[in-house]
Write a protein that holds these residues in place. Structure first.
Motif, PDB file in Angstrom:
ATOM      1  N   ALA A 132      -1.679  -1.954  -5.363  1.00 32.25           N
ATOM      2  CA  ALA A 132      -1.618  -1.090  -4.183  1.00 32.25           C
ATOM      3  C   ALA A 132      -2.314  -1.691  -2.970  1.00 32.25           C
ATOM      4  O   ALA A 132      -2.373  -1.060  -1.927  1.00 32.25           O
ATOM      5  CB  ALA A 132      -2.213   0.277  -4.511  1.00 32.25           C
ATOM      6  N   ARG A 190       6.636  -0.038  -3.189  1.00 35.84           N
ATOM      7  CA  ARG A 190       6.393  -0.642  -4.510  1.00 35.84           C
ATOM      8  C   ARG A 190       7.451  -0.198  -5.514  1.00 35.84           C
ATOM      9  O   ARG A 190       7.993  -1.006  -6.263  1.00 35.84           O
ATOM     10  CB  ARG A 190       4.999  -0.287  -5.022  1.00 35.84           C
ATOM     11  CG  ARG A 190       3.879  -1.020  -4.345  1.00 35.84           C
ATOM     12  CD  ARG A 190       2.548  -0.895  -5.082  1.00 35.84           C
ATOM     13  NE  ARG A 190       2.222   0.441  -5.537  1.00 35.84           N
ATOM     14  CZ  ARG A 190       1.571   1.362  -4.813  1.00 35.84           C
ATOM     15  NH1 ARG A 190       1.182   1.090  -3.584  1.00 35.84           N
ATOM     16  NH2 ARG A 190       1.309   2.550  -5.323  1.00 35.84           N
ATOM     17  N   ALA A 191       7.765   1.098  -5.523  1.00 34.57           N
ATOM     18  CA  ALA A 191       8.744   1.631  -6.478  1.00 34.57           C
ATOM     19  C   ALA A 191      10.129   1.048  -6.230  1.00 34.57           C
ATOM     20  O   ALA A 191      10.846   0.709  -7.184  1.00 34.57           O
ATOM     21  CB  ALA A 191       8.776   3.153  -6.396  1.00 34.57           C
ATOM     22  N   ASP A 200       0.804  -1.216   0.000  1.00 38.20           N
ATOM     23  CA  ASP A 200       0.000   0.000   0.000  1.00 38.20           C
ATOM     24  C   ASP A 200       0.841   1.272   0.000  1.00 38.20           C
ATOM     25  O   ASP A 200       0.308   2.359  -0.162  1.00 38.20           O
ATOM     26  CB  ASP A 200      -0.977   0.009   1.183  1.00 38.20           C
ATOM     27  CG  ASP A 200      -0.295  -0.089   2.523  1.00 38.20           C
ATOM     28  OD1 ASP A 200       0.611  -0.934   2.659  1.00 38.20           O
ATOM     29  OD2 ASP A 200      -0.670   0.658   3.447  1.00 38.20           O
ATOM     30  N   HIS A 201       2.155   1.144   0.102  1.00 39.59           N
ATOM     31  CA  HIS A 201       3.037   2.313   0.087  1.00 39.59           C
ATOM     32  C   HIS A 201       3.719   2.448  -1.269  1.00 39.59           C
ATOM     33  O   HIS A 201       4.429   1.528  -1.710  1.00 39.59           O
ATOM     34  CB  HIS A 201       4.090   2.213   1.190  1.00 39.59           C
ATOM     35  CG  HIS A 201       3.506   2.284   2.560  1.00 39.59           C
ATOM     36  ND1 HIS A 201       3.075   3.462   3.125  1.00 39.59           N
ATOM     37  CD2 HIS A 201       3.259   1.317   3.468  1.00 39.59           C
ATOM     38  CE1 HIS A 201       2.591   3.215   4.336  1.00 39.59           C
ATOM     39  NE2 HIS A 201       2.678   1.915   4.557  1.00 39.59           N
ATOM     40  N   ASP A 202       3.506   3.594  -1.916  1.00 44.16           N
ATOM     41  CA  ASP A 202       4.086   3.838  -3.236  1.00 44.16           C
ATOM     42  C   ASP A 202       5.599   3.669  -3.249  1.00 44.16           C
ATOM     43  O   ASP A 202       6.155   3.107  -4.189  1.00 44.16           O
ATOM     44  CB  ASP A 202       3.755   5.257  -3.716  1.00 44.16           C
ATOM     45  CG  ASP A 202       2.278   5.483  -3.965  1.00 44.16           C
ATOM     46  OD1 ASP A 202       1.542   4.496  -4.182  1.00 44.16           O
ATOM     47  OD2 ASP A 202       1.850   6.655  -3.945  1.00 44.16           O
ATOM     48  N   ASP A 203       6.265   4.170  -2.205  1.00 44.51           N
ATOM     49  CA  ASP A 203       7.726   4.122  -2.190  1.00 44.51           C
ATOM     50  C   ASP A 203       8.257   2.691  -2.092  1.00 44.51           C
ATOM     51  O   ASP A 203       9.261   2.352  -2.714  1.00 44.51           O
ATOM     52  CB  ASP A 203       8.298   4.995  -1.069  1.00 44.51           C
ATOM     53  CG  ASP A 203       7.768   4.651   0.310  1.00 44.51           C
ATOM     54  OD1 ASP A 203       6.691   4.026   0.410  1.00 44.51           O
ATOM     55  OD2 ASP A 203       8.424   5.013   1.306  1.00 44.51           O
TER      56      ASP A 203
END
Length: 135
Positions: free
Chosen positions: A26, A8-9, A3-6
């Motif tokens: 997400a 995942r990136a 759920d955290h964009d950073d």
């Protein structure tokens, strides 16, 4: 799946650098939907799932259980900040095959992915999970 964009990136960057194709989700609900479509022949193939255990919409353990109930027989690797005694066991009980703690260590991630991608027989994954629960 995180759920955290950073997160995942970061995981995506490590995996792509190692030659992987990566699909992101997400949350658990989104992952179930995407993987469900894959299982029913409407999308590409998913070889392994890297799954955060703490997500607001559907936590990782619930997501792993539902994936197994849907018939997903590929590796599921738990990704979590939890490092308490018993966390690995709870992940395995929910259907995960392995456990990786945060912060993500790129070398450990790639090594674990390579190890589990080399397993082509779903029954071997089941044997490993059962063996881990016996210890």
């Amino acid at each position: 799946v995180d759920d955290h964009d950073d997160v995942r990136a970061l995981a995506q960057r490590f995996l792509i650098a190692a030659g992987a194709q990566v699909e992101l989700a997400a949350g658990g609900s989104e992952a179930l939907q995407r993987i469900g479509l894959t299982l029913w022949g409407h999308a590409g193939d998913i070889d392994v799932v890297l799954l955060d255990m703490h997500m607001p919409d559907l936590d990782g353990r619930s997501t792993a259980r539902q994936l197994r109930e849907m018939g997903f027989r590929r590796p599921i690797i738990a990704l979590t900040a939890e490092a308490m005694h018993g966390d690995m066991r709870r992940c395995i009980e929910s259907g995960c095959d392995a456990y990786l703690s945060k912060p993500i260590d790129s070398e450990a991630l790639i090594a674990l992915m390579a190890e589990y991608l080399a397993i082509t027989d779903p029954s071997e994954l089941e044997r490993r999970r059962a063996s881990a629960l016996q210890t």
